[in-house]
Design an enzyme around this catalytic site. Structure first.
Site, short mmCIF file in Angstrom:
data_model
loop_
_atom_site.label_atom_id
_atom_site.label_comp_id
_atom_site.label_asym_id
_atom_site.label_seq_id
_atom_site.Cartn_x
_atom_site.Cartn_y
_atom_site.Cartn_z
N ASP A 135 0.63 -1.25 -0.06
CA ASP A 135 0.08 0.06 0.10
C ASP A 135 0.91 1.13 0.06
O ASP A 135 2.13 1.29 -0.08
CB ASP A 135 -0.87 -0.02 1.52
CG ASP A 135 -2.33 0.64 0.63
OD1 ASP A 135 -2.44 1.74 0.57
OD2 ASP A 135 -3.32 -0.14 0.89
N GLU A 139 -9.50 2.93 -5.98
CA GLU A 139 -9.28 4.55 -5.67
C GLU A 139 -8.05 5.41 -6.32
O GLU A 139 -7.34 5.94 -5.82
CB GLU A 139 -8.95 4.56 -4.19
CG GLU A 139 -10.15 3.82 -3.08
CD GLU A 139 -9.90 4.03 -1.77
OE1 GLU A 139 -10.76 4.27 -0.81
OE2 GLU A 139 -8.58 3.76 -1.33
N HIS A 173 -2.44 3.25 -4.94
CA HIS A 173 -1.92 2.81 -3.50
C HIS A 173 -0.39 2.33 -3.63
O HIS A 173 -0.24 1.38 -3.05
CB HIS A 173 -2.77 1.70 -3.07
CG HIS A 173 -4.20 2.25 -2.53
ND1 HIS A 173 -4.15 2.91 -1.20
CD2 HIS A 173 -5.28 2.11 -3.10
CE1 HIS A 173 -5.75 3.16 -1.04
NE2 HIS A 173 -6.13 2.62 -2.21
#
Length: 642
Positions: free
Chosen positions: A304, A439, A374
């Protein structure tokens, strides 16, 4: 106490809150050329700061003031964030330190004590789930399809042995033997004279089993390695927490006849090890509990923005740099441990060991390497390979990063994806690899000459197609290694991945339905019903977050995927199962780890395994009451229900 930091809500609207921040110098020495470093999980609107200047990367904020901070003096400023009013103490400032300009090149943190945030709201009583006074006689979780209690009991003691098993049952026997060795504090033998018998029964469905406990023998039948594991988990749950005869450590089990099989084929839990590193022993202990409650998948979130946790031979920098963060590291502090170097990673040998450990317990491990978003830890570890210096695109991810997305116009991006995924495929035997894909913010790639040229060459009109392009490349790499790709629902953006990709629906039930209607197989993981990082009640002192609401035990138990679809609806065949998740932004120790997971994990196990028509909330609570003695004996810090 030398310095104290206070945060107070002074105004709140539906989607905006204003705060007062006060830093107290409680020493007799003034501070000159100082800055305040603190962790705050919301984006501070820099232009709203009434005094000083602020910069923010993720949750890491640096506030600089031009004035000295007098001895026994106070610095005061106000700022605004564009979010709904806070309801939890965990929404406040998580950690802080002061640094001085004279140490700017190498920060030497000065400790700051933090007061509990003043939320400007009335107190709310703790939410409880009253359990019955008496526990169920047979407290199995998840509830078996069919169980008959017989008269009598079977004794486990130093005379217990396991009969030589068929090869298919060897993993289950390894697990049972390890558990009984610990229980009896001596080695349980495996031989032809054993009284716990494993046998293959071809008439049973693959994951089904039969467990018959008689006075002198235990009979376990299954048609698959996993079926033997599930029978073993039921057997282990039937062992009482305390021996009936203390002197010879004899445990008395009820005689039962169980015929059982799962409702959903996929029953998983995801653990985020990127935001906080969870050591191997913690992982193994979790796998023990997943096996005990008949899960079959551990989804290991290994990368991440805040950390890269898996050893990659092609790029040692990923763990040399990307596995660590701190005030003097390439990656800035995030979420906790602000004043020190923090992190860790798993060697390939450690991962192989965990995979073998999980396999004995019927748990498949699916790795996740999150792309193209990420990726900040990877990008900062490999800047020469992954940074486009001409990309001037302005964006902000939901976690407040402006530099965490891979570029689809760089050749290095493709070699990175190919090399990393190839090593991951060689390391993990599971037929699946999860590539994240969630995202990616609006604005990415829009001011990159190379990306614009790339779009023109491929006749793309929407930047989302660039995401689809990268993901299709990843899918081809995985297909070449014999793996099937998995991703969050955003993997469908750009419409480039094939319908062979399995989609995990996390944002909502509706998102899952839309993916089904596009022809994808899905695993349901809606945050509102399955995210274990959500607070378990409504009082401000509840641990966790609440961006997707609160998630008490009863709400978890009453979840059923796409309940508006009839059982006969053909779209249901695309629902492979259910997964729960623990995101770890606020989970940085064993106690918090367990508190967020238990007992909600037990409720998830039942909605994954048991036939919906057999589920009953009051009955579950009685069985949960019977499970608490095991959780106590195992030393698990679960959230008490009352």
């Amino acid at each position: 106490m030398s310095y104290r930091l206070d945060l107070t809500v002074i105004d709140k609207k539906e989607n905006e809150s204003r705060f007062a921040l006060s830093l107290h110098n409680l020493t007799d020495t003034p501070l000159q050329n100082w800055s305040l470093h603190f962790l705050f999980n919301r984006f501070v609107r820099a232009e709203t700061l009434s005094k000083g200047t602020i910069s923010q990367t993720g949750s890491y904020c640096t506030l600089t003031a031009t004035d000295n901070l007098p001895a026994n003096g106070l610095f005061y400023t106000e700022f605004t964030v564009g979010t709904a009013p806070f309801t939890l103490y965990n929404d406040g400032i998580l950690d802080a330190f002061i640094s001085l300009a004279s140490t700017a090149e190498y920060i030497k943190p000065l400790k700051v004590d933090i007061s509990t945030i003043n939320l400007d709201q009335p107190a709310v009583e703790r939410y409880n789930t009253p359990l019955p006074v008496e526990a169920a006689d047979i407290a199995l979780i998840p509830k078996p399809n069919k169980i008959t209690q017989l008269q009598g009991s079977f004794h486990i003691n130093q005379h217990t042995a396991i009969s030589t098993p068929p090869t298919l049952a060897q993993g289950a026997v390894n697990w049972l033997q390890a558990e009984l060795n610990t229980l009896l504090n001596e080695n349980v033998s495996v031989n032809q004279q054993g009284n716990i018998h494993y046998a293959v029964n071809k008439d049973l469905v693959d994951e089904g089993y039969r467990l018959l406990i008689e006075n002198d023998n235990v009979w376990i039948q299954a048609n698959s390695a996993s079926g033997f594991v599930y029978a073993t988990s039921s057997l282990l749950q039937l062992i009482p927490s305390k021996p009936s005869h203390q002197a010879d450590s004899t445990y008395q089990l009820p005689m039962v006849d169980i015929n059982d099989k799962p409702h959903f084929g996929y029953r998983g839990m995801m653990l985020d090890c990127g935001r906080h590193f969870h050591p191997v022993e913690r992982i193994k202990h979790l796998i023990d509990q997943l096996a005990r409650y008949k899960f079959n998948t551990f989804h290991w979130h290994l990368t991440d923005d805040e950390g890269w946790r898996v050893e990659i031979d092609a790029y040692p920098e990923l763990t040399r740099i990307g596995a660590w963060r701190g005030p003097n590291e390439v990656i800035a502090p995030q979420f906790s441990h602000i004043a020190q170097r923090y992190g860790g990673f798993y060697s390939k040998q450690e991962i192989r060991d965990v995979i073998a450990y999980a396999a004995d317990r019927g748990i498949m491990i699916i790795p996740e390497i999150d792309i193209p978003g990420h990726c900040r830890a990877a990008i900062l570890s490999l800047p020469d390979l992954l940074i486009d210096p001409d990309d001037k695109s302005v964006y902000r991810s939901i976690q407040n990063y402006s530099d965490n997305i891979l570029s689809p116009a760089l050749k290095g991006t493709y070699s990175f994806i190919s090399n990393v995924l190839s090593e991951i495929c060689d390391l993990f035997p599971a037929p699946f690899v999860h590539i994240g894909a969630d995202e990616v913010p609006v604005g990415v790639w829009t001011d990159s000459p190379a990306c614009q040229k790339f779009m023109a060459e491929h006749d793309y009109s929407d930047p989302k197609e660039l995401q689809g392009h990268l993901l299709r490349f990843a899918e081809e790499v995985l297909e070449g290694k014999g793996k099937r790709m998995m991703g969050w629902e955003e993997a469908t953006h750009g419409e480039k991945v094939s319908k062979n990709t399995i989609i995990f629906s996390w944002q909502s039930e509706q998102a899952g339905l839309e993916c089904i209607q596009k022809g994808y197989d899905i695993v349901m993981q809606p945050a509102q019903a399955t995210y274990l990082d959500l607070a378990q009640g409504y009082s401000a002192d509840e641990a966790g977050v609440d961006w997707a609401g609160k998630l008490p035990l009863d709400k978890v138990y009453n979840y059923y995927p796409l309940s508006d679809l009839s059982e006969e609806n053909s779209e249901r065949k695309h629902i492979l199962g259910i997964q729960t998740a623990l995101w770890s932004e606020l989970v940085n120790n064993q106690s918090r780890f367990e508190y967020m997971i238990y007992p909600r994990l037990l409720a998830v196990s039942e909605i994954c395994w048991s036939d919906p028509k057999h589920r009953n909330w009051d009955d579950f609570k009685a069985r949960l009451k019977g499970q608490l003695s095991y959780l106590d004996k195992a030393g698990i810090n679960y959230r008490h229900c009352e």
